[in-house]
Write a protein that holds these residues in place. Sequence first.
Motif, PDB file in Angstrom:
ATOM      1  N   ASN A  27     -22.108  15.963  -0.869  1.00 47.45           N
ATOM      2  CA  ASN A  27     -22.175  16.642   0.386  1.00 47.45           C
ATOM      3  C   ASN A  27     -20.985  17.156   0.681  1.00 47.45           C
ATOM      4  N   GLY A  28     -19.917  17.212  -0.302  1.00 50.12           N
ATOM      5  CA  GLY A  28     -18.795  18.062  -0.429  1.00 50.12           C
ATOM      6  C   GLY A  28     -17.253  17.282   0.332  1.00 50.12           C
ATOM      7  N   PHE A  29     -17.559  15.793   0.839  1.00 52.64           N
ATOM      8  CA  PHE A  29     -16.520  15.136   1.566  1.00 52.64           C
ATOM      9  C   PHE A  29     -15.854  14.043   0.279  1.00 52.64           C
ATOM     10  N   LYS A  30     -14.732  13.933   0.351  1.00 57.23           N
ATOM     11  CA  LYS A  30     -14.056  13.041  -0.121  1.00 57.23           C
ATOM     12  C   LYS A  30     -14.163  11.735   0.595  1.00 57.23           C
ATOM     13  N   ALA A  31     -14.652  10.558  -0.361  1.00 62.40           N
ATOM     14  CA  ALA A  31     -14.867   9.363   0.143  1.00 62.40           C
ATOM     15  C   ALA A  31     -14.272   8.247  -0.707  1.00 62.40           C
ATOM     16  N   VAL A  32     -13.499   7.181  -0.058  1.00 61.59           N
ATOM     17  CA  VAL A  32     -12.853   6.326  -0.773  1.00 61.59           C
ATOM     18  C   VAL A  32     -13.210   5.021  -0.246  1.00 61.59           C
ATOM     19  N   ARG A  33     -13.609   4.074  -1.111  1.00 62.35           N
ATOM     20  CA  ARG A  33     -13.974   2.696  -0.820  1.00 62.35           C
ATOM     21  C   ARG A  33     -12.621   2.028  -0.625  1.00 62.35           C
ATOM     22  N   LEU A  34     -12.235   1.104   0.380  1.00 63.24           N
ATOM     23  CA  LEU A  34     -11.041   0.477   0.867  1.00 63.24           C
ATOM     24  C   LEU A  34     -11.187  -1.048   0.335  1.00 63.24           C
ATOM     25  N   GLN A  35     -12.424  -1.448  -0.426  1.00 65.26           N
ATOM     26  CA  GLN A  35     -12.226  -2.593  -0.770  1.00 65.26           C
ATOM     27  C   GLN A  35     -12.893  -2.964  -2.432  1.00 65.26           C
ATOM     28  N   PRO A  36     -12.318  -3.215  -3.332  1.00 66.42           N
ATOM     29  CA  PRO A  36     -12.961  -3.247  -4.458  1.00 66.42           C
ATOM     30  C   PRO A  36     -13.919  -4.354  -4.540  1.00 66.42           C
ATOM     31  N   LYS A  37     -14.834  -4.184  -5.473  1.00 69.31           N
ATOM     32  CA  LYS A  37     -15.918  -5.382  -5.522  1.00 69.31           C
ATOM     33  C   LYS A  37     -15.324  -6.909  -5.872  1.00 69.31           C
ATOM     34  N   GLN A  38     -14.248  -7.087  -6.576  1.00 65.17           N
ATOM     35  CA  GLN A  38     -13.769  -8.428  -6.867  1.00 65.17           C
ATOM     36  C   GLN A  38     -12.799  -8.778  -5.827  1.00 65.17           C
ATOM     37  N   LYS A  39     -12.422  -8.192  -4.950  1.00 67.14           N
ATOM     38  CA  LYS A  39     -11.623  -8.591  -3.504  1.00 67.14           C
ATOM     39  C   LYS A  39     -12.517  -9.080  -2.833  1.00 67.14           C
ATOM     40  N   ARG A  40     -11.856 -10.494  -2.130  1.00 68.03           N
ATOM     41  CA  ARG A  40     -12.423 -10.990  -1.203  1.00 68.03           C
ATOM     42  C   ARG A  40     -11.668 -10.683   0.010  1.00 68.03           C
ATOM     43  N   ASP A  58     -13.080   5.294   3.791  1.00 68.85           N
ATOM     44  CA  ASP A  58     -12.495   6.458   4.528  1.00 68.85           C
ATOM     45  C   ASP A  58     -13.142   7.635   3.945  1.00 68.85           C
ATOM     46  N   VAL A  59     -13.297   8.637   4.879  1.00 66.99           N
ATOM     47  CA  VAL A  59     -14.187   9.754   4.485  1.00 66.99           C
ATOM     48  C   VAL A  59     -13.140  10.881   4.866  1.00 66.99           C
ATOM     49  N   THR A  60     -12.938  11.796   4.121  1.00 64.33           N
ATOM     50  CA  THR A  60     -12.056  12.970   4.509  1.00 64.33           C
ATOM     51  C   THR A  60     -12.961  14.458   4.716  1.00 64.33           C
ATOM     52  N   LEU A  61     -13.004  14.882   5.894  1.00 67.51           N
ATOM     53  CA  LEU A  61     -13.747  16.078   6.258  1.00 67.51           C
ATOM     54  C   LEU A  61     -13.243  17.166   5.781  1.00 67.51           C
ATOM     55  N   PRO A  62     -13.920  18.281   5.786  1.00 65.87           N
ATOM     56  CA  PRO A  62     -13.289  19.735   5.375  1.00 65.87           C
ATOM     57  C   PRO A  62     -11.908  20.100   5.972  1.00 65.87           C
ATOM     58  N   ASN A  63     -11.857  19.784   7.147  1.00 65.71           N
ATOM     59  CA  ASN A  63     -10.630  19.976   8.015  1.00 65.71           C
ATOM     60  C   ASN A  63      -9.373  19.051   7.811  1.00 65.71           C
ATOM     61  N   ASN A  64      -9.586  18.209   6.848  1.00 67.64           N
ATOM     62  CA  ASN A  64      -8.663  16.944   6.289  1.00 67.64           C
ATOM     63  C   ASN A  64      -8.678  16.040   7.362  1.00 67.64           C
ATOM     64  N   ASP A  65      -9.412  15.893   8.800  1.00 70.27           N
ATOM     65  CA  ASP A  65      -9.388  14.720   9.098  1.00 70.27           C
ATOM     66  C   ASP A  65     -10.073  13.667   8.506  1.00 70.27           C
ATOM     67  N   VAL A  66      -9.820  12.380   8.657  1.00 70.19           N
ATOM     68  CA  VAL A  66     -10.325  11.248   7.979  1.00 70.19           C
ATOM     69  C   VAL A  66     -10.740  10.304   8.841  1.00 70.19           C
ATOM     70  N   PHE A  67     -12.150   9.873   8.777  1.00 71.31           N
ATOM     71  CA  PHE A  67     -12.818   8.926   9.650  1.00 71.31           C
ATOM     72  C   PHE A  67     -13.164   7.677   8.772  1.00 71.31           C
ATOM     73  N   ASN A  68     -13.132   6.649   9.442  1.00 73.36           N
ATOM     74  CA  ASN A  68     -13.268   5.151   8.797  1.00 73.36           C
ATOM     75  C   ASN A  68     -14.918   4.890   9.000  1.00 73.36           C
ATOM     76  N   ALA A  69     -15.578   4.690   8.191  1.00 72.64           N
ATOM     77  CA  ALA A  69     -17.070   4.184   8.220  1.00 72.64           C
ATOM     78  C   ALA A  69     -17.354   2.883   7.945  1.00 72.64           C
ATOM     79  N   GLU A  70     -17.967   1.951   8.652  1.00 74.20           N
ATOM     80  CA  GLU A  70     -18.217   0.593   8.374  1.00 74.20           C
ATOM     81  C   GLU A  70     -19.590   0.708   7.930  1.00 74.20           C
ATOM     82  N   VAL A  71     -20.189   0.473   6.627  1.00 70.26           N
ATOM     83  CA  VAL A  71     -21.240   0.567   5.723  1.00 70.26           C
ATOM     84  C   VAL A  71     -22.139  -0.577   5.759  1.00 70.26           C
ATOM     85  N   LYS A  72     -23.552  -0.463   6.233  1.00 74.94           N
ATOM     86  CA  LYS A  72     -24.344  -1.794   6.446  1.00 74.94           C
ATOM     87  C   LYS A  72     -25.601  -1.459   5.738  1.00 74.94           C
TER      88      LYS A  72
END
Length: 86
Positions: A27-40, A58-72
């Motif tokens: 959907n056009g956003f930059k998204a970066v996982r902050l914890q690799p699978k192998q990290k505890r 962390d998700v970067t919006l089109p205006n370059n603001d970044v919001f942090n998401a907790e995924v469940k």
Amino acid sequence: MRCIDLDKDRLKGADAEERFCELMRNNGFKAVRLQPKQKRGVATKIVNGQRIVVGDVDVTLPNNDVFNAEVKSKYPTQFGVYGIEE
């Protein structure tokens, strides 16, 4: 009731994070996982000189603001309820 297989539940969580990132990217956003699978442990960042616990992505919006998401992603236990981790 505690989870029966913590490693399996952690992998389910990592897979949910990857699906969320893919959805955001599609959907056009930059998204970066902050914890690799192998990290505890938990994802952290240094903010104002202090280490804090943050969400999964962390998700970067089109205006370059970044919001942090907790995924469940929740799955019912063998008893049809939702428990810790499981």
